[in-house]
Design a protein around this motif. Structure first.
Motif, PDB file in Angstrom:
ATOM      1  N   ALA A  73      -8.588  32.022   2.918  1.00 60.67           N
ATOM      2  CA  ALA A  73      -9.454  31.062   2.976  1.00 60.67           C
ATOM      3  C   ALA A  73      -9.631  30.280   1.918  1.00 60.67           C
ATOM      4  N   MET A  74      -9.654  30.833   0.692  1.00 57.86           N
ATOM      5  CA  MET A  74      -9.834  30.238  -0.492  1.00 57.86           C
ATOM      6  C   MET A  74      -8.752  29.074  -0.748  1.00 57.86           C
ATOM      7  N   VAL A 124      -2.370  31.564  -4.455  1.00 52.77           N
ATOM      8  CA  VAL A 124      -1.649  32.161  -3.296  1.00 52.77           C
ATOM      9  C   VAL A 124      -1.932  33.841  -3.354  1.00 52.77           C
ATOM     10  N   ASP A 125      -3.031  33.966  -2.679  1.00 52.55           N
ATOM     11  CA  ASP A 125      -3.398  35.392  -2.490  1.00 52.55           C
ATOM     12  C   ASP A 125      -3.721  35.638  -0.981  1.00 52.55           C
ATOM     13  N   PRO A 126      -2.618  36.636  -0.610  1.00 55.64           N
ATOM     14  CA  PRO A 126      -2.502  36.719   0.834  1.00 55.64           C
ATOM     15  C   PRO A 126      -4.061  37.575   1.421  1.00 55.64           C
ATOM     16  N   ALA A 127      -4.688  38.090   0.460  1.00 52.80           N
ATOM     17  CA  ALA A 127      -5.929  38.673   0.779  1.00 52.80           C
ATOM     18  C   ALA A 127      -7.117  37.794   0.946  1.00 52.80           C
ATOM     19  N   ASP A 128      -6.770  36.414   0.357  1.00 47.11           N
ATOM     20  CA  ASP A 128      -7.764  35.360   0.414  1.00 47.11           C
ATOM     21  C   ASP A 128      -7.300  34.059   0.869  1.00 47.11           C
ATOM     22  N   LEU A 183       0.916  -1.275  -0.124  1.00 45.12           N
ATOM     23  CA  LEU A 183      -0.121   0.196  -0.012  1.00 45.12           C
ATOM     24  C   LEU A 183       0.610   1.287  -0.068  1.00 45.12           C
ATOM     25  N   ALA A 184       2.137   1.140   0.489  1.00 41.25           N
ATOM     26  CA  ALA A 184       2.900   2.379   0.610  1.00 41.25           C
ATOM     27  C   ALA A 184       3.355   2.726  -0.883  1.00 41.25           C
ATOM     28  N   GLU A 185       3.409   1.508  -1.734  1.00 43.99           N
ATOM     29  CA  GLU A 185       3.903   2.135  -3.074  1.00 43.99           C
ATOM     30  C   GLU A 185       2.747   2.432  -3.949  1.00 43.99           C
ATOM     31  N   LEU A 186       1.660   2.314  -3.526  1.00 46.69           N
ATOM     32  CA  LEU A 186       0.356   2.821  -4.214  1.00 46.69           C
ATOM     33  C   LEU A 186       0.245   4.407  -4.328  1.00 46.69           C
ATOM     34  N   SER A 187       0.138   4.770  -5.463  1.00 47.70           N
ATOM     35  CA  SER A 187       0.099   6.251  -5.338  1.00 47.70           C
ATOM     36  C   SER A 187      -1.168   6.918  -6.178  1.00 47.70           C
ATOM     37  N   VAL A 188      -1.940   7.863  -5.575  1.00 49.25           N
ATOM     38  CA  VAL A 188      -3.034   8.360  -6.324  1.00 49.25           C
ATOM     39  C   VAL A 188      -2.841   9.877  -6.112  1.00 49.25           C
ATOM     40  N   GLU A 189      -3.576  10.693  -7.378  1.00 47.76           N
ATOM     41  CA  GLU A 189      -3.527  11.847  -7.318  1.00 47.76           C
ATOM     42  C   GLU A 189      -4.832  12.771  -7.278  1.00 47.76           C
ATOM     43  N   ALA A 190      -5.019  13.801  -6.655  1.00 46.04           N
ATOM     44  CA  ALA A 190      -6.220  14.414  -6.766  1.00 46.04           C
ATOM     45  C   ALA A 190      -5.939  15.864  -6.928  1.00 46.04           C
ATOM     46  N   GLU A 191      -6.737  16.800  -7.216  1.00 47.47           N
ATOM     47  CA  GLU A 191      -6.622  18.142  -7.508  1.00 47.47           C
ATOM     48  C   GLU A 191      -7.961  18.829  -7.141  1.00 47.47           C
ATOM     49  N   SER A 192      -7.840  20.121  -7.063  1.00 46.42           N
ATOM     50  CA  SER A 192      -8.806  21.057  -6.694  1.00 46.42           C
ATOM     51  C   SER A 192      -8.574  22.484  -7.352  1.00 46.42           C
ATOM     52  N   GLY A 193      -9.715  23.203  -7.744  1.00 46.92           N
ATOM     53  CA  GLY A 193      -9.429  24.547  -8.221  1.00 46.92           C
ATOM     54  C   GLY A 193      -8.866  24.302  -9.479  1.00 46.92           C
ATOM     55  N   GLY A 194      -9.217  23.547 -10.344  1.00 46.62           N
ATOM     56  CA  GLY A 194      -9.187  23.143 -11.639  1.00 46.62           C
ATOM     57  C   GLY A 194      -7.644  22.932 -11.777  1.00 46.62           C
ATOM     58  N   GLY A 195      -6.840  22.351 -10.746  1.00 44.80           N
ATOM     59  CA  GLY A 195      -5.427  22.193 -10.825  1.00 44.80           C
ATOM     60  C   GLY A 195      -4.499  22.918 -10.112  1.00 44.80           C
ATOM     61  N   THR A 206      -7.856  21.756   1.469  1.00 46.30           N
ATOM     62  CA  THR A 206      -8.943  20.831   2.166  1.00 46.30           C
ATOM     63  C   THR A 206      -9.596  19.887   1.123  1.00 46.30           C
ATOM     64  N   ALA A 207     -10.011  20.605   0.046  1.00 47.16           N
ATOM     65  CA  ALA A 207     -10.922  19.898  -1.071  1.00 47.16           C
ATOM     66  C   ALA A 207      -9.813  18.654  -1.674  1.00 47.16           C
ATOM     67  N   ALA A 208      -8.765  19.264  -1.998  1.00 42.30           N
ATOM     68  CA  ALA A 208      -7.743  18.229  -2.812  1.00 42.30           C
ATOM     69  C   ALA A 208      -7.377  17.040  -1.655  1.00 42.30           C
ATOM     70  N   VAL A 209      -6.859  17.395  -0.396  1.00 49.57           N
ATOM     71  CA  VAL A 209      -6.695  16.175   0.325  1.00 49.57           C
ATOM     72  C   VAL A 209      -7.932  15.271   0.424  1.00 49.57           C
ATOM     73  N   ASN A 210      -9.232  15.796   0.678  1.00 52.20           N
ATOM     74  CA  ASN A 210     -10.088  14.823   0.921  1.00 52.20           C
ATOM     75  C   ASN A 210     -10.330  14.080  -0.310  1.00 52.20           C
ATOM     76  N   ALA A 211     -10.387  14.497  -1.549  1.00 47.66           N
ATOM     77  CA  ALA A 211     -10.431  13.987  -2.761  1.00 47.66           C
ATOM     78  C   ALA A 211      -9.336  12.896  -2.838  1.00 47.66           C
ATOM     79  N   ALA A 212      -8.097  12.974  -2.517  1.00 50.47           N
ATOM     80  CA  ALA A 212      -7.010  12.239  -2.573  1.00 50.47           C
ATOM     81  C   ALA A 212      -7.378  11.184  -1.511  1.00 50.47           C
ATOM     82  N   VAL A 213      -7.868  11.260  -0.085  1.00 54.31           N
ATOM     83  CA  VAL A 213      -8.117  10.442   0.615  1.00 54.31           C
ATOM     84  C   VAL A 213      -9.140   9.416   0.171  1.00 54.31           C
TER      85      VAL A 213
END
Length: 103
Positions: free
Chosen positions: A64-65, A58-62, A24-36, A71-78
């Motif tokens: 939260a985005m 990376v927008d210092p003013a945003d 399982l450590a060798e298995l690899s998946v990729e997920a993305e968010s925000g259109g990559g 968060t979305a990318a990590v959850n999709a990868a999980v």
């Protein structure tokens, strides 16, 4: 039924499961968010092995985005890693459902 045969089969299954868990450590998946804009690579043990953030995200003013995108990318990868691990373990166990074991 031959108890010796059952014991041998149980040992084979135990070894197959142990081998599959190691792989399982060798298995690899990729997920993305925000259109990559954010990409996460994760192994079959649900460990993040790589996190890529496009500078456009990376927008210092945003802040939260960016947090939402990560968060979305990590959850999709999980989700992908769990599905891949379940499939991998199901092959190792011959489709036998064993409580507490992926697959």
């Amino acid at each position: 039924m031959d108890i010796q045969y059952l014991m041998r089969q149980a040992k084979k299954l135990e070894k197959a499961m142990a081998d599959a868990k190691e792989q399982l450590a060798e298995l690899s998946v990729e997920a993305e968010s925000g259109g990559g804009l954010v990409k996460v690579t994760m192994n079959g043990k649900c460990e993040v092995t790589r996190l890529l953030v496009d500078p456009k995200a990376v927008d210092p003013a945003d802040k939260a985005m960016l947090e939402d995108l990560v968060t979305a990318a990590v959850n999709a990868a999980v989700e992908k890693a769990r599905a891949a691990a379940d499939e991998h373990m199901a092959r190792a166990t011959g489709g036998i459902k064993i409580p507490g074991v992926a697959g």
